[in-house]
Write an enzyme that holds these catalytic residues in place. Structure first.
Site, short mmCIF file in Angstrom:
data_model
loop_
_atom_site.label_atom_id
_atom_site.label_comp_id
_atom_site.label_asym_id
_atom_site.label_seq_id
_atom_site.Cartn_x
_atom_site.Cartn_y
_atom_site.Cartn_z
N ASP A 2 0.84 -1.20 0.00
CA ASP A 2 0.00 0.00 0.00
C ASP A 2 0.87 1.24 0.00
O ASP A 2 1.78 1.38 0.83
CB ASP A 2 -0.91 0.00 1.24
CG ASP A 2 -1.80 1.23 1.28
OD1 ASP A 2 -2.93 1.15 0.75
OD2 ASP A 2 -1.37 2.27 1.83
N HIS B 196 -7.63 9.79 -1.65
CA HIS B 196 -6.95 9.76 -0.36
C HIS B 196 -7.76 10.43 0.76
O HIS B 196 -7.85 9.90 1.86
CB HIS B 196 -5.58 10.43 -0.49
CG HIS B 196 -4.58 9.98 0.51
ND1 HIS B 196 -3.23 9.96 0.26
CD2 HIS B 196 -4.71 9.51 1.78
CE1 HIS B 196 -2.59 9.51 1.33
NE2 HIS B 196 -3.46 9.23 2.26
N LYS C 91 -2.92 6.12 -4.07
CA LYS C 91 -3.99 7.05 -3.74
C LYS C 91 -3.81 8.39 -4.45
O LYS C 91 -2.69 8.88 -4.62
CB LYS C 91 -4.04 7.29 -2.22
CG LYS C 91 -4.09 6.01 -1.40
CD LYS C 91 -4.04 6.28 0.08
CE LYS C 91 -3.84 5.00 0.86
NZ LYS C 91 -2.44 4.52 0.82
N TYR D 260 3.22 10.21 -0.09
CA TYR D 260 4.26 9.64 0.77
C TYR D 260 5.66 9.97 0.24
O TYR D 260 6.64 9.87 1.00
CB TYR D 260 4.11 8.12 0.89
CG TYR D 260 2.80 7.66 1.49
CD1 TYR D 260 1.95 8.53 2.16
CD2 TYR D 260 2.40 6.33 1.38
CE1 TYR D 260 0.74 8.10 2.69
CE2 TYR D 260 1.21 5.88 1.91
CZ TYR D 260 0.37 6.77 2.56
OH TYR D 260 -0.83 6.33 3.07
#
Length: 331
Positions: A43, A110, A77, A48
């Site tokens: 994931d 997200h 996402k 990120y």
């Protein structure tokens, strides 16, 4: 590894590897080790900031014959600066380029919160766009188009409340198949769990271990430490396992997928072994009694001074004091 089956026959492994907070230079090694150990669910998310390294690790594992692409489930996402029908496909294609993949297995919105295009993370209220259900519907149209174009086999959402799911379900052509939210024994969200079960929306739990390594700005003074909870620790001692394994097994036995993050080979092995742990009905009853509505990733970063977002627009019902700190309960 237990999995959940989707209508097209695809299977999502219930235990995966989360990559939020995995630092550059570490995340690639963690992904490689996880795949060697038997993880098949990875994931990630564009925000990120580590998708190129994650993608390189996946490519290396495939090239080494450790796994095939078809054996892997890869989730990413859509970040909040790419809301709007026309912005979804370009954002998804950037993620696919970073991951060096032709398609994702799952792509999620997200957050239901939109920020100005080009902004990575809001630094002031001016970066935030006001709540707008029509904008979410338009974004979902872009998600539907991306799935129909073969860029992701499945689509879903993250951090969506019951109300936001109901609004989306009223207008969508393709139903969301997954909702990824914070879930753990201190925040069990039974109403949301029941709603998603009834609507055929699979739940994925993030921060299943309490996310103790999240940024200090996301922590509250005196908040509980999930891995040190005495009930969880007692159950772990009775089973001769770790507290983390108890927390993960709790999700797996309920059919909820979960994505603990780690870059430690030993912890990766321990987390994966949680799939072999069976909690007793008495264990489950003791854990059920722990629910306090304690949200550890509370979304307060959207509520800066002057923000167009409020507790109500984030679907938060009320606030109350618990364990000497402020706890926000969500719908």
């Amino acid at each position: 590894m237990r999995s959940v089956a989707f209508a097209n026959g695809d299977h999502l492994p219930l235990l995966g590897l989360g990559t939020w907070k995995s630092a550059p230079g570490e995340v690639g090694g963690a992904v490689r080790e996880a795949i060697r150990l038997g993880y098949r669910h990875i994931d990630g998310a564009s925000i990120y900031g580590n998708e190129p390294e994650v993608g390189a690790a996946i490519r290396e594992a495939i090239a080494a014959g450790e796994v095939s692409r078809e054996e892997l489930w890869i989730t990413s996402k859509l970040w909040s600066n790419s809301h709007g029908r026309e912005n979804v496909e370009p954002a998804l294609r950037r993620t696919l380029q970073d991951l060096e993949l032709a398609a994702l297995d799952l792509y999620l919105i997200h957050w239901p919160v939109a920020i100005r295009p080009g902004v990575g993370f809001p630094s002031s209220a001016a970066d935030l766009l006001p709540p707008d259900d029509a904008r979410i519907r338009a974004t979902w149209e872009g998600m539907e188009a991306a799935r129909e174009a073969g860029l992701s086999r499945h689509i879903g959402v993250s951090n969506f409340s019951i109300r936001k799911l109901q609004e989306l379900l009223r207008h969508c052509r393709i139903r969301p198949e997954v909702n990824q939210v914070e879930l753990h024994p201190l925040l069990q969200q039974p109403d949301l769990v029941a709603f998603c079960r009834d609507e055929g929306i699979h739940l994925t739990a993030y921060s299943p271990l309490g996310s103790g390594d999240r940024p200090a700005a996301l922590k509250a003074a005196g908040e509980p430490v999930l891995l040190e909870n005495p009930v969880i620790s007692a159950i772990a001692a009775e089973h001769g396992c770790s507290a983390a394994q108890v927390l993960l097994a709790w999700h797996l036995q309920r059919g909820i997928s979960t994505i603990p993050k780690s870059v430690s080979p030993e912890r990766l092995r321990q987390n994966l072994a949680a799939a072999d742990l069976t909690l007793s009905p008495a264990d489950l009853d003791r854990i059920a009694a722990l629910d306090q509505g304690v949200r550890l990733v509370d979304g307060s970063f959207w509520l800066m001074e002057g923000s167009p977002w409020t507790l109500q627009s984030l679907d938060r019902k009320s606030t109350r004091l618990n364990s000497s700190h402020l706890v926000i309960s969500y719908a």
